[in-house]
Write an enzyme that holds these catalytic residues in place. Structure first.
Site, PDB file in Angstrom:
ATOM      1  CG  ASN A   1      -1.928   1.258   1.234  1.00 34.62           C
ATOM      2  OD1 ASN A   1      -2.248   1.502   0.230  1.00 34.62           O
ATOM      3  ND2 ASN A   1      -2.215   1.783   2.295  1.00 34.62           N
ATOM      4  N   GLY A   2       2.012   0.918   0.493  1.00 35.38           N
ATOM      5  CA  GLY A   2       3.318   2.255   0.596  1.00 35.38           C
ATOM      6  C   GLY A   2       3.555   2.477  -0.806  1.00 35.38           C
ATOM      7  N   GLY A   3       3.665   1.508  -1.898  1.00 28.92           N
ATOM      8  CA  GLY A   3       4.287   1.996  -3.166  1.00 28.92           C
ATOM      9  C   GLY A   3       4.500   0.763  -3.782  1.00 28.92           C
ATOM     10  N   GLY A   4       5.445   0.738  -4.677  1.00 26.61           N
ATOM     11  CA  GLY A   4       6.015  -0.276  -5.316  1.00 26.61           C
ATOM     12  C   GLY A   4       7.667  -0.523  -5.689  1.00 26.61           C
TER      13      GLY A   4
ATOM     14  CE  LYS B   1      12.412   0.040  -1.382  1.00 26.59           C
ATOM     15  NZ  LYS B   1      12.817  -0.413  -0.039  1.00 26.59           N
TER      16      LYS B   1
ATOM     17  CG  ASP C   1      12.881  -5.317   8.605  1.00 24.47           C
ATOM     18  OD1 ASP C   1      12.480  -6.175   9.381  1.00 24.47           O
ATOM     19  OD2 ASP C   1      12.317  -4.988   7.543  1.00 24.47           O
TER      20      ASP C   1
END
Length: 852
Positions: free
Chosen positions: A235-238, A254, A364
């Site tokens: 949902n934040g982008g591709g 990105k 992460d």
């Protein structure tokens, strides 16, 4: 189901998946407002709905969506409320800021994200009036772009053609699909994708001409990168493969959408991309870090271009190389893999230390964020979780199985991630760690047993993981609890295990609830009647208890009867609907109620039964009819018409694939000896084997779920049907394939406990394939069941799917484990319909017997 869906059903401090009560969260101003006079108010988990008293109610049409942020949602809602009530326009809005944040989260549905309110115009004239009048009121308000819609001017209003009232059908996998009605009156999928694509018959009204023109003009200008392939969306982008038009260099691009993809701290995708930009600049020149090429804004979105690294994710390399994940491995294979794994781990350790020296915490760490090049050197990607090392910040994003305890900050977060990676490289089961300190020790015991790791390996892992209290708020478990007591393997363990597991299931019963009797998978809440049905509901649990010889209280069977009668819109299928309930009631001695339920299922026209599968389709319906002595010839004919003989189509396996269909055909062949039925059964099995890459088929790709020897969608379920096939047709090639599948099920390391996808299914399959209770293979699985069990309120319980909560259901939890143990140690028959087809059938359970 998606991991994010499981997170949405994890009440803080509770041990079972459940509905997170949104009404407990602080609602918006009008969340509790009563309906105006002669209006109708309704609500559900996410939405508050107000229907105006209008003369004409449309089923579908052009509707207006309004986006909002947590900062301006109250202000926008006030304007929407005042306008809609004054102009008698039906509308709905999200009930709270918590729901708004969730539905606009990083892993929310891209097609639906951003929608805060919806207005339902009566016609095109009212649509135009709303856009102009409400658009003027809200111009200047910000909100995330709604990808599925056409934007109106530059404000938060969007337009889309869609359903005004919910209409659904089931697809061939039994999934619920939202629908529209086409001009011929047929229900077709209402596609809610990440772009504005109205159905072909829905001509945009004239008032949208300017918005359509603006959309067509809204392309990137003077943008030096040309995307050639998309390989990830959120949902934040591709994330895209792209070419630099200035140099011809292939790179990774990105994209970040402003105000979209919120994380747990409320940061949007742009904030995360800026963190990655900062980290790449700070770490420039390190051999493990891709080169930063560009960072810029293009048509409101942010873009970061970085060097493309040729390599495979470490997780994929682990799946491809690790001998513990495949049969036919030797001591030399373990030694060779250990050398490679330690080489990778040394690089990871060195790289993380270098990051810390430059003041960067990666934040992460997990195998998907580490690439392995062809020369076995590594590179780190996806640095959106990076943070300053000197600020003692907590982890803001993490993959399942790599989530640090909340008390860890700064470099301790990375050290914990390193410990998890050390475990995962050898045994990819780190999702068990939050359930207690003993879980880490169990994994280390497995690793040191199989792999020639250095003598200090276990101590290094323990230092990395640290000694902080475990994640009590993550898994709903007490911080301090004793380790699980588990018996030695063998048939002698069965009576004690039966009592312990059955008592644990009984302790979870909630007869006061209407939606479920026993806690289970989130499918209980996402499937109509899921808390009652066979796979995840009371029918399967009570049936398993009865089959295993445990106590089944009459009042709980009464609950099942009562709730099954109250089901509306119930599905006909076996594992998700009425057929499974009927079967369970029959086996529990309630034959009259079973026949009543069966009649409801049989009333569904065959063309409305979704797909061919055993789980929810024709196969399950046909086998149930056959069990009750009913004619199922029409079902078989329709099933043969639907059988896929090419590798395209449904996934392979017992529950949804052609192997389940073969099971029904084999049962009918045992009755009739009709050669065509045997031929169709063989063709169905060979189709699934080809998709799985077993026998003469090409190997299945890494990551394909059917590579695992699971019961529902992998080799365990197919092997049990193949064994029944060979009883009638002992083809040498199929015998060889069966032997391969048998070895894979016996030797594979299974990461979960569940019957459908985990260790319980492997145990049940091995028992049905002829393994005896004293078999070393079964003994190993029985011993390792302890990995997935935990003490709960004085009883034994089992960790469910995604390892976030406990489960008692048949498909994913304790009832499935009980059934598997009864099959393996108590000589039980296993799952319905999978015993030898030499069976006498009668509607009375007392006369059904297997001829041995």
């Amino acid at each position: 189901m998606e991991f994010i869906q499981y997170l949405q059903h994890c009440p803080p401090g509770e041990p079972f998946y459940d509905i997170v009560e949104q009404s407990a969260a602080a609602g918006f101003t009008h969340t509790g407002t009563p309906a105006p006079a002669d209006w109708k108010r309704d609500e559900n988990t996410d939405w508050i709905i107000f229907n105006a008293p209008v003369d004409r109610i449309q089923r579908q049409g052009w509707k207006v969506h309004i986006s909002a942020t947590p900062e301006n949602a109250e202000r926008i809602l006030t304007a929407v409320w005042d306008y809609c009530v004054a102009h008698r326009v039906s509308f709905k809005f999200l009930r709270s800021e918590a729901v708004l944040r969730r539905r606009n989260g990083k892993y929310a549905d891209r097609g639906a994200a951003g929608k805060f309110a919806t207005l339902y115009p009566c016609d095109d004239e009212e649509l135009e009036r709303i856009l102009h009048e409400l658009g003027d009121l809200l111009d200047g308000e910000r909100g995330p772009h709604i990808l599925s819609d056409l934007r109106w001017r530059s404000g938060p209003l969007y337009v889309r053609y869609g359903a005004f009232i919910e209409r659904t059908i089931q697809n061939e996998y039994g999934e619920t699909v939202y629908c529209l009605e086409d001009p011929q009156g047929r229900l077709v999928p209402d596609v809610r994708g990440p772009s504005f694509r109205p159905p072909p018959w829905a001509e945009p009204p004239a008032c949208l001409a300017e918005a359509l023109a603006a959309r067509n003009r809204g392309t990137l200008q003077d943008f030096p990168f040309r995307a050639t392939k998309a390989f990830h969306f959120s949902n934040g982008g591709g994330v895209y493969y792209a070419t630099d038009t200035r140099s011809g260099e292939v790179l990774v691009l990105k994209e970040a959408r402003p105000l979209a993809g919120l994380d747990q701290d409320g940061h949007d995708a742009v904030a995360r991309l800026e963190r990655e930009h900062w980290a790449l600049e700070r770490l420039a020149g390190l051999p493990w870090i891709p080169r930063l090429i560009d960072y810029r804004i293009g048509h409101e979105h942010y873009f970061l271009a970085r060097e493309h690294v040729e390599g495979e994710p470490l997780g994929r390399e682990i799946a491809r190389r690790n001998p513990i994940l495949r049969p036919d491995r030797s001591a030399a294979d373990f030694a060779s893999y250990t050398t490679w794994a330690l080489h990778i781990l040394r690089q990871v350790d060195e790289a993380v230390a270098a990051m810390h020296e430059r003041g960067v915490v990666f934040g992460d760490l997990h195998p998907a964020n580490i690439l392995v090049r062809a020369d076995d050197t590594i590179a780190f990607i996806d640095m959106e979780g990076a943070m300053e090392a000197d600020k003692d910040l907590v982890q803001t994003m993490a993959a399942p199985g790599f989530v640090a305890p909340p008390s860890y900050t700064g470099v301790a977060v990375d050290r914990f991630g390193l410990g998890c990676i050390r475990l995962a490289v050898f045994c990819p089961m780190t999702a068990l760690l939050p359930w207690g300190a003993d879980k880490g020790d169990q994994l280390l015991d497995l690793i040191t047993t199989y792999f020639p790791v250095p003598p200090d390996f276990a101590e290094q892992v323990r230092r990395d993981l640290g000694s902080a209290p475990h994640w009590t708020e993550l898994v709903g478990q007490p911080a301090e609890r004793p380790p699980l007591t588990w018996p030695e393997p063998g048939a002698a363990a069965w009576p004690g295990l039966r009592t312990a597991i059955a008592d644990g299931i009984a302790a979870t019963a909630t007869p006061e609830r209407a939606d479920r009797l026993f806690p289970g998978d989130i499918a209980q809440f996402l499937t109509p009647g899921g808390g009652v049905a066979f796979a995840h509901g009371a029918a399967g649990v009570l049936w398993a208890l009865g089959e295993a010889g445990a106590d089944v209280p009459a009042e709980q069977v009464d609950w099942l009867v009562r709730r099954s009668r109250e089901l509306t819109g119930a599905r006909p299928g076996f594992y998700d609907g009425l057929c499974g309930i009927a079967f369970a009631l029959d086996r529990l001695g309630r034959t009259a109620e079973a026949l009543e339920t069966l009649d409801r299922a049989a009333a569904t026209p065959l063309d409305q039964v979704p797909g061919m599968g055993l789980y929810s389709g024709l196969t399950g319906v046909g086998l149930t009819l056959h069990h009750f002595g009913r004619d199922c010839g029409a079902v078989a004919e329709r099933l043969i018409e639907r059988l896929p003989l090419k590798t395209e189509g449904p996934p392979p396996g017992l529950m949804h694939g052609a192997s389940g269909a073969a099971l029904l055909l084999l049962r009918l062949y045992a009755d009739t000896r009709e050669p065509a039925l045997l031929r169709h059964a063989e063709a169905a099995l060979r189709r699934d084997l080809a998709v799985m890459g077993v026998g003469s088929g090409a190997p299945a790709p890494i990551g394909a779920p059917w590579r695992e020897p699971a019961l529902a969608m992998g080799g365990a379920g197919v092997a049990m049907v193949l064994r029944l096939m060979i009883e009638h047709y002992p083809d040498p090639e199929l015998l060889e394939v069966l032997d391969d599948l048998h070895r894979a099920v016996a030797d594979h390391v299974v990461t979960g406990a569940g019957l459908f996808t985990g260790r319980a299914g492997a145990m049940l399959a091995l028992a049905r394939l002829g393994e005896r209770p004293d078999s070393p293979r079964l003994a190993r699985h029985l011993t390792h069941l302890a990995w997935h069990g935990v003490p709960h309120d004085g009883h034994v319980a089992f960790i469910g799917e995604q390892a976030l909560r406990l489960s008692a259901d048949l498909a994913t939890g304790a009832a499935g484990v009980l059934l598997a143990l009864h099959t393996a140690l108590g000589d039980g028959p296993g799952l319905p319909f999978l015993q030898s087809p030499l069976t006498c059938h009668d509607t009375s359970t007392s006369t059904q017997r297997e001829i041995r």
